[in-house]
Scaffold this active site. Structure first.
Site, short mmCIF file in Angstrom:
data_model
loop_
_atom_site.label_atom_id
_atom_site.label_comp_id
_atom_site.label_asym_id
_atom_site.label_seq_id
_atom_site.Cartn_x
_atom_site.Cartn_y
_atom_site.Cartn_z
N LYS A 90 9.46 2.52 18.53
CA LYS A 90 9.21 3.71 17.71
C LYS A 90 9.01 3.25 16.26
CE LYS A 90 13.04 5.99 18.85
NZ LYS A 90 14.00 7.11 19.06
N GLU A 120 8.44 3.55 7.91
CA GLU A 120 8.71 4.74 7.11
C GLU A 120 10.18 5.14 7.16
OE1 GLU A 120 5.86 6.52 5.83
OE2 GLU A 120 4.34 5.39 6.91
N GLN A 156 11.51 -4.54 7.04
CA GLN A 156 10.89 -3.24 6.74
C GLN A 156 11.94 -2.19 6.41
OE1 GLN A 156 7.27 -2.04 6.86
NE2 GLN A 156 7.55 -4.09 6.05
N GLY A 190 1.92 -6.57 4.99
CA GLY A 190 3.25 -7.12 4.78
C GLY A 190 4.24 -6.77 5.86
N ALA A 233 2.20 -0.59 14.97
CA ALA A 233 2.83 -1.53 15.90
C ALA A 233 2.82 -0.99 17.32
CB ALA A 233 4.26 -1.83 15.46
N GLY A 284 0.81 -1.21 0.00
CA GLY A 284 0.00 0.00 0.00
C GLY A 284 0.85 1.26 0.00
#
Length: 765
Positions: free
Chosen positions: A728, A732, A665, A475, A518, A247
């Site tokens: 944290k 991104e 990630q 994902g 999260a 996404g």
């Protein structure tokens, strides 16, 4: 195997399954075997198929649409145009504010503001019939000149975003007095989300109840939009999205194509499936906006920054508003007594841009991290040294302490792992045959975005545990970390925990975006599981039929699915045995992280809007994740081709709930950064405003062959000011700073400074 070996293996398994363990994704086998059913894979009786017809101009009006041939085609059920599709109510924006003064909304356009805007839809019995008939729909236009680029002399309305202006000290005066000046312009191009799974949905009405199967990063927010469009109660909308094939920010809102499908299903009285084509995934919703930044730095000869002046502009559509906040990183990365930053947007004939992984922070880092590298070269300083000279010990803008900031540690650990001390400082001084070698560094940050969530945890009669939430997994590993959280809190193996996500009728959750899911949802699951555990132990102690009756509460614990004394010196029962003796089929608890006294209206706003998000500078601290990227590039001296040959990144995301998934990630973000730096560019035909590379053949994305060895190193420490369990943002962060690190490495390799992304061959030779 000895008893010692068995105990050691059990201990290793417990560490693996607990929060912080490197457990593989629990949903992995379902995805690998094909058992995972995605939203639009539902098989419904009477399903019709819709195909959109899009505008071929970027500006003007639709004068007429010829539909007779399409209506007469085999299998066609209906052809809808702006004149024949039902009118909807205007929905509020993601803050809950009205979007427009008009009372109705038509998802098919007559006034065209960008090329690719939906103007008609064909519904047929099969997808192939709908595609064939859609090709027969012909539109006549009254075309107008289009505004397509930021640099156009005819660019549209310029709007200053006053809320994003940041000022302290006297930046202009300090710049004039500084012994060393640097001024440069940095540009990033339009880029697409390019998720493997295209956008699409299935809509089905049952009376005044609407069910939508659609890939969604925000089920409750999108359900609110559908409810407002059709004027039905929020509870009457069910949105289902069990898995999402990528996404990156694009699947958080219900869009025009969503409204078309839902309206068609209501008008026809049968379920409708609508999938965007790959080309439409480049034009039906926006990607990252084109940006331009002008940065002026003033420094003394020792490299201390005296002044930063930043002016940023990004593109936006003629309708709606989205700001790519290119000053967001600029104001926090480095300590300076004088600062000025302003942001404008320019209206163009383009689809409204969307958030894309680290919106604002990513292009912002490109500007400031390239500029400080240029300043280091001007002063003859090492690029890492100048960053440490200007290290900000507190938030320069908010004037607050960092909650945690392990950026100094990231610089040190990353440099050591990369071998930065061996860097030859002069450009073009490192080579291997015809390959010029360059080493570059850049830093990045991402704010800790916080809100509230809720979850339901059920201890079942057989000792298994169920976790339910309307949060999603696209994902990043939500299924896995929530299973780990519940398992650790309840003292059961992960194999006994099943997590159910992606249904708006489950316990509520806010948007999955801004790397906040999260931190929010592990807190909610931990709270719900703790409540369920307390009830279980309370029942065990209070029931006179049980061997634990009359004991103190702190004398019981659950471990490996069995309840008993933590010391192992008393009676012990499995959870299943205990539930059987209690005569209970389940123990259920709902936990949320909302403040006490939250009203029903506030609760609704929290989950369906972002109006109740908690600012990252709320209270005594400024909360951010941090990273430092060290990159090696090899540039062919003859052909100018650039290859990233090595990446070492040190990152501070606080406590990692699952390091294996966090590293994945981070690497995903770094790979996207490589694509941004060297490949990705949405190319628009200036004559017609059309995106000419709206496909995976012409829109360049990095493949396995483009990606080198990537080493990620966690330097984070638990941050109790940022989340309940100390984590944290992860998702991104990885992309922020990658592009400038590559650009800085290219300069070191070639001596040529490229300030316009992507860095392509023609910009180097």
């Amino acid at each position: 195997m000895t008893v010692h070996d068995v105990k050691h293996a059990a201990s290793d398994s417990a560490r693996l399954e607990a929060v912080g363990g490197r457990l593989s994704r629990v949903d992995g086998p379902a995805k690998i075997t094909g058992a995972a059913r995605y939203a639009v894979e539902q098989q419904l009786e009477g399903l019709a198929h819709a195909v959109l017809v899009d505008s071929t101009i970027a500006a003007g009006k639709v004068v007429s649409i010829e539909t007779q041939a399409a209506k007469a085609a085999r299998g066609v059920i209906a052809v809808l145009t702006p004149d024949t599709i039902m009118k909807l109510s205007v929905a509020s924006d993601w803050f809950g504010n009205p979007l427009a003064p008009q009372r109705t909304f038509c998802p098919l356009a007559r006034d065209v503001t960008y090329c690719g805007q939906h103007i008609a839809v064909v519904i047929a019995e099969t997808f192939e019939q709908a595609v064939s008939a859609a090709a027969l729909v012909m539109a006549d236009y009254d075309q107008a000149p289009a505004l397509v680029e930021l640099g156009d002399g005819t660019a549209g309305e310029i709007i200053s975003i006053e809320g994003m202006t940041k000022e302290w000290g006297n930046a202009q005066a300090a710049l004039a007095e500084a012994p060393v000046h640097l001024s440069a312009v940095y540009n990033t191009q339009r880029s697409a989300h390019a998720a493997i799974e295209p956008h699409g949905l299935i809509a089905r009405w049952e009376g005044d109840r609407l069910t939508i199967w659609e890939p969604s990063q925000w089920l409750d927010g999108m359900a609110r939009t559908y409810a407002e469009w059709f004027g039905i109660p929020f509870e009457n909308v069910r949105l289902v999205s069990p898995y999402i094939g990528g996404g990156f920010g694009s699947k958080a809102l219900a869009l025009a194509h969503s409204a078309v499908a839902a309206a068609a299903a209501k008008m026809l009285g049968r379920p409708v499936k609508l999938m965007l084509t790959r080309s439409q995934n480049f034009t039906s919703y926006g990607g990252r906006a084109t940006t331009r930044q002008t940065i002026d730095l003033g420094a003394d000869k020792a490299g201390r920054i005296q002044s930063i002046i930043h002016r940023g502009v990004s593109e936006v559509s003629l309708e709606g508003m989205w700001v790519e906040a290119v000053g967001s990183i600029t104001s926090i990365m480095y300590d300076t007594p004088n600062f000025s930053s302003r942001q404008d947007v320019v209206r163009l004939n383009t689809v409204l841009p969307n958030p894309k992984r680290a919106p604002g922070e990513n292009p912002s880092a490109f500007g400031i991290e390239c500029a400080i590298d240029e300043l280091a070269h001007e002063l003859g300083l090492d690029p890492l040294e100048i960053r440490l000279i200007n290290y900000a010990e507190q938030d320069p803008h908010a004037k607050k302490a960092w909650s945690t900031r392990q950026l100094r540690e990231a610089f040190a650990v990353g440099a050591e792992a990369f071998g930065w001390a061996k860097r030859s400082p002069a450009p073009r001084s490192m080579r291997a045959g015809h390959q010029l070698i360059g080493w570059g560094v850049a830093a990045g940050a991402y704010p800790v975005q916080r809100a509230h969530g809720e979850a339901v945890v059920k201890i079942m009669f057989d000792g298994s545990v169920e976790v339910e939430s309307s949060s999603i997994d696209m994902g990043q590993g939500t299924y896995t970390i929530l299973a780990q959280t519940a398992a650790e809190t309840l003292g059961v193996p992960v194999s006994q925990v099943s997590v159910k996500l992606g249904d708006s009728h489950f316990a509520r959750a806010g948007v999955t975006g801004g790397s906040r899911l999260a931190g929010i949802m592990t807190g909610a699951v931990h709270k719900a599981a703790s409540q369920a555990l307390d009830e279980l132990i309370g029942l065990a102690l209070s029931d006179p039929r049980l061997p634990f009756h009359g004991l103190q509460a702190n004398t019981l614990a659950v471990k490996d699915g069995r309840i008993g004394s933590p010391r192992g010196d008393g009676p012990e029962l499995s959870i299943a045995e205990l539930m059987s003796m209690l005569g209970r089929d389940r123990i259920e608890a709902k936990g949320d992280t909302l403040p006490a006294g939250t009203t029903a209206e506030e609760r609704y706003k929290n989950y369906t809007t972002i109006a109740m998000s908690i600012p990252h500078t709320e209270g005594d601290y400024s909360r951010h994740s941090w990273c430092a990227h060290f990159v090696e590039v090899k540039v062919d001296e003859d052909f100018g081709t650039v290859r990233v040959s090595r990446v070492v990144s040190a990152l501070d995301s606080g406590r990692l709930y699952n390091p294996k998934l966090a590293e994945s990630q981070w690497k995903g973000g770094i790979i996207m950064g490589i694509g941004e730096a060297l490949l990705e560019e949405g190319i628009v035909d200036r004559r017609h405003g059309r995106t000419v590379n709206s496909n995976f053949a012409d829109y360049m994305l990095p493949t396995n062959a483009d990606i080198p060895d990537i080493q990620t190193i966690s330097v984070g420490i638990p941050d109790p000011h940022s989340s309940a369990l100390g984590g944290k943002g992860v998702g991104e962060l990885g992309i922020v700073g990658v592009a400038p690190a590559i650009a800085n490495a290219v300069f070191h390799a070639t001596g040529k400074r490229v300030r316009d992304l992507p860095i392509t061959l023609e910009k180097l030779i």
